[in-house]
Write a protein that holds these residues in place. Sequence first.
Motif, PDB file in Angstrom:
ATOM      1  N   GLY A 233      -5.598 -17.642   5.048  1.00  0.00           N
ATOM      2  CA  GLY A 233      -5.844 -17.092   3.705  1.00  0.00           C
ATOM      3  C   GLY A 233      -7.071 -16.749   3.517  1.00  0.00           C
ATOM      4  N   THR A 234      -8.207 -17.462   3.678  1.00  0.00           N
ATOM      5  CA  THR A 234      -9.776 -17.176   3.198  1.00  0.00           C
ATOM      6  C   THR A 234     -10.117 -15.920   4.006  1.00  0.00           C
ATOM      7  OG1 THR A 234     -10.172 -19.407   2.531  1.00  0.00           O
ATOM      8  CG2 THR A 234     -11.896 -17.900   3.057  1.00  0.00           C
ATOM      9  N   ILE A 235     -10.139 -16.141   5.447  1.00  0.00           N
ATOM     10  CA  ILE A 235     -10.473 -15.042   6.136  1.00  0.00           C
ATOM     11  C   ILE A 235      -9.670 -13.805   5.948  1.00  0.00           C
ATOM     12  CG2 ILE A 235      -9.154 -15.627   8.364  1.00  0.00           C
ATOM     13  CD1 ILE A 235     -11.757 -15.071   9.978  1.00  0.00           C
ATOM     14  N   SER A 236      -8.566 -13.917   5.931  1.00  0.00           N
ATOM     15  CA  SER A 236      -7.716 -12.559   5.639  1.00  0.00           C
ATOM     16  C   SER A 236      -8.072 -12.180   4.430  1.00  0.00           C
ATOM     17  CB  SER A 236      -6.115 -12.966   5.600  1.00  0.00           C
ATOM     18  OG  SER A 236      -5.765 -13.447   6.769  1.00  0.00           O
ATOM     19  N   SER A 237      -8.272 -12.670   3.111  1.00  0.00           N
ATOM     20  CA  SER A 237      -8.622 -12.144   1.878  1.00  0.00           C
ATOM     21  C   SER A 237      -9.989 -11.313   1.940  1.00  0.00           C
ATOM     22  CB  SER A 237      -8.371 -13.092   0.861  1.00  0.00           C
ATOM     23  OG  SER A 237      -9.617 -14.033   1.046  1.00  0.00           O
ATOM     24  N   VAL A 238     -10.968 -12.039   2.707  1.00  0.00           N
ATOM     25  CA  VAL A 238     -12.315 -11.533   2.850  1.00  0.00           C
ATOM     26  C   VAL A 238     -12.265 -10.332   3.777  1.00  0.00           C
ATOM     27  CG1 VAL A 238     -14.486 -11.687   4.119  1.00  0.00           C
ATOM     28  CG2 VAL A 238     -13.515 -13.701   2.696  1.00  0.00           C
ATOM     29  N   GLY A 239     -11.494 -10.341   4.984  1.00  0.00           N
ATOM     30  CA  GLY A 239     -11.322  -9.184   5.899  1.00  0.00           C
ATOM     31  C   GLY A 239     -10.554  -7.903   5.003  1.00  0.00           C
ATOM     32  N   ARG A 240      -9.651  -8.250   4.336  1.00  0.00           N
ATOM     33  CA  ARG A 240      -8.877  -7.325   3.442  1.00  0.00           C
ATOM     34  C   ARG A 240      -9.910  -6.534   2.433  1.00  0.00           C
ATOM     35  NH1 ARG A 240      -3.435 -10.311   1.624  1.00  0.00           N
ATOM     36  NH2 ARG A 240      -2.310  -8.177   1.423  1.00  0.00           N
ATOM     37  N   TYR A 241     -10.590  -7.400   1.793  1.00  0.00           N
ATOM     38  CA  TYR A 241     -11.768  -6.814   0.843  1.00  0.00           C
ATOM     39  C   TYR A 241     -12.500  -6.074   1.765  1.00  0.00           C
ATOM     40  CZ  TYR A 241     -15.270  -6.791  -2.730  1.00  0.00           C
ATOM     41  OH  TYR A 241     -16.080  -6.156  -3.774  1.00  0.00           O
ATOM     42  N   ILE A 242     -13.013  -6.380   2.635  1.00  0.00           N
ATOM     43  CA  ILE A 242     -13.967  -5.564   3.304  1.00  0.00           C
ATOM     44  C   ILE A 242     -13.437  -4.273   4.043  1.00  0.00           C
ATOM     45  CG2 ILE A 242     -15.297  -5.628   5.791  1.00  0.00           C
ATOM     46  CD1 ILE A 242     -16.108  -8.544   5.350  1.00  0.00           C
ATOM     47  N   LYS A 243     -12.245  -4.259   4.488  1.00  0.00           N
ATOM     48  CA  LYS A 243     -11.645  -3.048   5.068  1.00  0.00           C
ATOM     49  C   LYS A 243     -11.118  -2.473   4.080  1.00  0.00           C
ATOM     50  CE  LYS A 243     -11.751  -5.043   9.143  1.00  0.00           C
ATOM     51  NZ  LYS A 243     -12.904  -4.855   9.852  1.00  0.00           N
ATOM     52  N   LYS A 244     -10.714  -2.672   2.840  1.00  0.00           N
ATOM     53  CA  LYS A 244     -10.282  -1.761   1.746  1.00  0.00           C
ATOM     54  C   LYS A 244     -11.352  -0.917   1.303  1.00  0.00           C
ATOM     55  CE  LYS A 244      -7.977  -1.703  -2.835  1.00  0.00           C
ATOM     56  NZ  LYS A 244      -7.398  -2.490  -4.207  1.00  0.00           N
ATOM     57  N   TYR A 245     -12.799  -1.548   1.077  1.00  0.00           N
ATOM     58  CA  TYR A 245     -13.507  -0.882   0.505  1.00  0.00           C
ATOM     59  C   TYR A 245     -14.594  -0.047   1.345  1.00  0.00           C
ATOM     60  CZ  TYR A 245     -11.994  -2.816  -3.834  1.00  0.00           C
ATOM     61  OH  TYR A 245     -11.236  -3.048  -4.779  1.00  0.00           O
ATOM     62  N   GLY A 246     -14.319  -0.236   2.848  1.00  0.00           N
ATOM     63  CA  GLY A 246     -15.032   0.307   3.684  1.00  0.00           C
ATOM     64  C   GLY A 246     -16.577  -0.016   4.207  1.00  0.00           C
ATOM     65  N   LEU A 247     -16.381  -1.590   3.755  1.00  0.00           N
ATOM     66  CA  LEU A 247     -17.711  -2.199   4.389  1.00  0.00           C
ATOM     67  C   LEU A 247     -17.869  -2.308   5.754  1.00  0.00           C
ATOM     68  CD1 LEU A 247     -17.585  -4.682   1.179  1.00  0.00           C
ATOM     69  CD2 LEU A 247     -18.567  -2.389   1.428  1.00  0.00           C
ATOM     70  N   LYS A 248     -19.229  -2.456   6.165  1.00  0.00           N
ATOM     71  CA  LYS A 248     -19.489  -2.471   7.684  1.00  0.00           C
ATOM     72  C   LYS A 248     -19.539  -4.025   8.094  1.00  0.00           C
ATOM     73  CE  LYS A 248     -19.389   2.067   7.593  1.00  0.00           C
ATOM     74  NZ  LYS A 248     -18.374   2.754   8.430  1.00  0.00           N
ATOM     75  N   THR A 249     -19.297  -4.816   7.524  1.00  0.00           N
ATOM     76  CA  THR A 249     -19.433  -6.232   7.828  1.00  0.00           C
ATOM     77  C   THR A 249     -18.241  -6.486   9.005  1.00  0.00           C
ATOM     78  OG1 THR A 249     -20.071  -6.915   5.928  1.00  0.00           O
ATOM     79  CG2 THR A 249     -19.282  -8.700   7.147  1.00  0.00           C
ATOM     80  N   GLN A 250     -18.625  -7.082  10.018  1.00  0.00           N
ATOM     81  CA  GLN A 250     -17.784  -7.424  11.210  1.00  0.00           C
ATOM     82  C   GLN A 250     -16.896  -8.722  10.735  1.00  0.00           C
ATOM     83  OE1 GLN A 250     -19.034  -8.464  15.045  1.00  0.00           O
ATOM     84  NE2 GLN A 250     -17.799  -6.697  15.823  1.00  0.00           N
ATOM     85  N   ILE A 251     -15.747  -8.955  10.899  1.00  0.00           N
ATOM     86  CA  ILE A 251     -14.882  -9.967  10.737  1.00  0.00           C
ATOM     87  C   ILE A 251     -14.823 -10.797  12.062  1.00  0.00           C
ATOM     88  CG2 ILE A 251     -12.857 -11.109   9.982  1.00  0.00           C
ATOM     89  CD1 ILE A 251     -14.746 -10.006   7.763  1.00  0.00           C
ATOM     90  N   VAL A 252     -15.273 -12.061  12.196  1.00  0.00           N
ATOM     91  CA  VAL A 252     -15.159 -12.557  13.546  1.00  0.00           C
ATOM     92  C   VAL A 252     -14.297 -14.125  13.065  1.00  0.00           C
ATOM     93  CG1 VAL A 252     -16.199 -13.883  15.228  1.00  0.00           C
ATOM     94  CG2 VAL A 252     -17.204 -11.781  14.494  1.00  0.00           C
ATOM     95  N   MET A 253     -13.209 -14.090  13.626  1.00  0.00           N
ATOM     96  CA  MET A 253     -12.312 -15.415  13.647  1.00  0.00           C
ATOM     97  C   MET A 253     -12.927 -16.493  14.578  1.00  0.00           C
ATOM     98  SD  MET A 253      -8.420 -16.051  13.286  1.00  0.00           S
ATOM     99  CE  MET A 253      -8.133 -16.814  14.866  1.00  0.00           C
ATOM    100  N   ALA A 254     -13.185 -17.390  14.461  1.00  0.00           N
ATOM    101  CA  ALA A 254     -13.706 -18.628  15.231  1.00  0.00           C
ATOM    102  C   ALA A 254     -12.443 -19.533  15.250  1.00  0.00           C
ATOM    103  CB  ALA A 254     -14.915 -19.483  14.926  1.00  0.00           C
ATOM    104  N   ASP A 255     -11.833 -19.448  16.401  1.00  0.00           N
ATOM    105  CA  ASP A 255     -10.332 -20.287  16.679  1.00  0.00           C
ATOM    106  C   ASP A 255     -10.785 -21.665  17.338  1.00  0.00           C
ATOM    107  OD1 ASP A 255      -7.650 -20.422  16.266  1.00  0.00           O
ATOM    108  OD2 ASP A 255      -7.233 -19.722  18.199  1.00  0.00           O
ATOM    109  N   THR A 256      -9.948 -22.490  16.917  1.00  0.00           N
ATOM    110  CA  THR A 256     -10.368 -23.831  17.715  1.00  0.00           C
ATOM    111  C   THR A 256      -9.599 -23.640  19.118  1.00  0.00           C
ATOM    112  OG1 THR A 256      -8.363 -24.798  16.197  1.00  0.00           O
ATOM    113  CG2 THR A 256     -10.698 -25.130  15.425  1.00  0.00           C
ATOM    114  N   GLN A 257      -9.791 -24.935  19.765  1.00  0.00           N
ATOM    115  CA  GLN A 257      -9.560 -24.936  21.225  1.00  0.00           C
ATOM    116  C   GLN A 257      -8.179 -24.655  21.504  1.00  0.00           C
ATOM    117  OE1 GLN A 257     -11.403 -27.907  23.260  1.00  0.00           O
ATOM    118  NE2 GLN A 257     -10.654 -27.477  25.247  1.00  0.00           N
TER     119      GLN A 257
END
Length: 372
Positions: A182-206
Amino acid sequence: MWTERELMGSSPLHFVYPPGFHDVHIVFKNESASRTGSLKHRYSWALIMWALLEGHVKNGTHVFEASSGNTACSLSYMCRVLGLKFTAVVPDTIEEIKVKRIERQDGIVIKVPISNRLIMAETLARSSGGFFMNQFKNAFHAEEFHDSGSSSKPSTNLFHELINQLDGVLPGVFVHPAGTGGTISSVGRYIKKYGLKTQIVMADTQYSIYSDYVLNGSFSSQTGSHHWVTPGMAGIGYGAMGPAKIAETTSLDPAVIDRILKIPDLASTAAMRVARELGIDGGTSTGVNFLAALHLASVDQMRPITIATILADSGKYYESTYLNREWISDKFSVHGGLPVYDCWIQVIKNSYLNGDDPLELGNTKCSVVNFR
C-alpha cells in the motif's frame, strides 16, 4: 478522524550523509515518531477513513485485521478513538512487545500460524457480523494518491508531505519494500499522476514473491508459499498468504514500480545493526531501506542526489529477535548464521565509509558457501 489527523502532524526527517558517497543525501521519513510508533499509524487512519466512507464500519462494528503487529497496534488505537471493538489475528511468531502494544490500545490478540492469518480474520469477522479490514486488499483503495484540490485539508499522501518538508526539493529516488504494497504504491501513484521525476525502487526481501509478481506476473495463480524460508523479515515481503492479485490479496501496483532490488534477509538484518550504530534506530524494513539506499548511491551516477526512504518503526520492537545475536544464530542458521551476519556487518560499514557497493561485495564475500 480529522482531529486525529491534525494531531499526527508531519513525521520528522532524519538526514544521513554517508562519507563514502560524495553529494549523496539519504533522508529517512521517521514514521516511528507517530502516536503508535510506526508507519502504520497514518496507514490505519486511511483504512479507517475509507471504511467509514464506504459504510463498512458504523457505530458498534467489530473490526478484525490480520497483521504482523504494527498495523494491528495502529488500528486498535483508531478503533479505540471511535469506541469500536478490535481483534488482531497475528502470527504465532510475533514479538511479545508488539502484543503488549496492541493490548494497551484495548485490542484483542489471537495468534495463529502465519499462513492462516487472513483466513482466520475473515472467518471470525463473518461469523460475528464484524468487518475484516483486510489491509492487503484494501490499502489499494484507502491510501490516497491525489492532491486535496481546493479543500482546506492537506493531501494525506506521504510523498506530498515529504516534498513539502523538503521545501519542494524532489528526491531522485524513493525506495521502500512492500508489505501489503500500500505505501509504495500510493507514493508511486502520486508521483506518476503528477509527472514527478522521482524513480520508484522496490526493495524486495530474499524469499518474497513480489519481484516476480512485478516483473512477470508469474505468481498470479500460485501462492509462492514454497519459496518462503523462515524467519523472513517481519512484516515485509510476501510468501504464504495466497495468490498475489492486485486489490484482492495485495495492494502492490506493479505499474508504478521502476526498479526492483533483491536484498538478502541476513544482509538486511545486519543493516539494522549498522544503521542503529549510526543513529538510525529502525526495524526490519529500515534495514532493507538502508542497505538498498547505499547500493543505489553506489550505482547511480547522478550527483547531487537525494535518496528518500522510510524509518518505518523502532528497533526497540526487535530487541529479542532481529537485534539479538542468539536469536539470529538460531533462526538464521540455514542462511549461514552469525559468521555470514558478521561478514555483512563489515561489508556494510565499509560501504558507508568508502563508497563501495554493499550488495555486490556482500553477495560475493558473505556467501554461505564461503563459511562451510
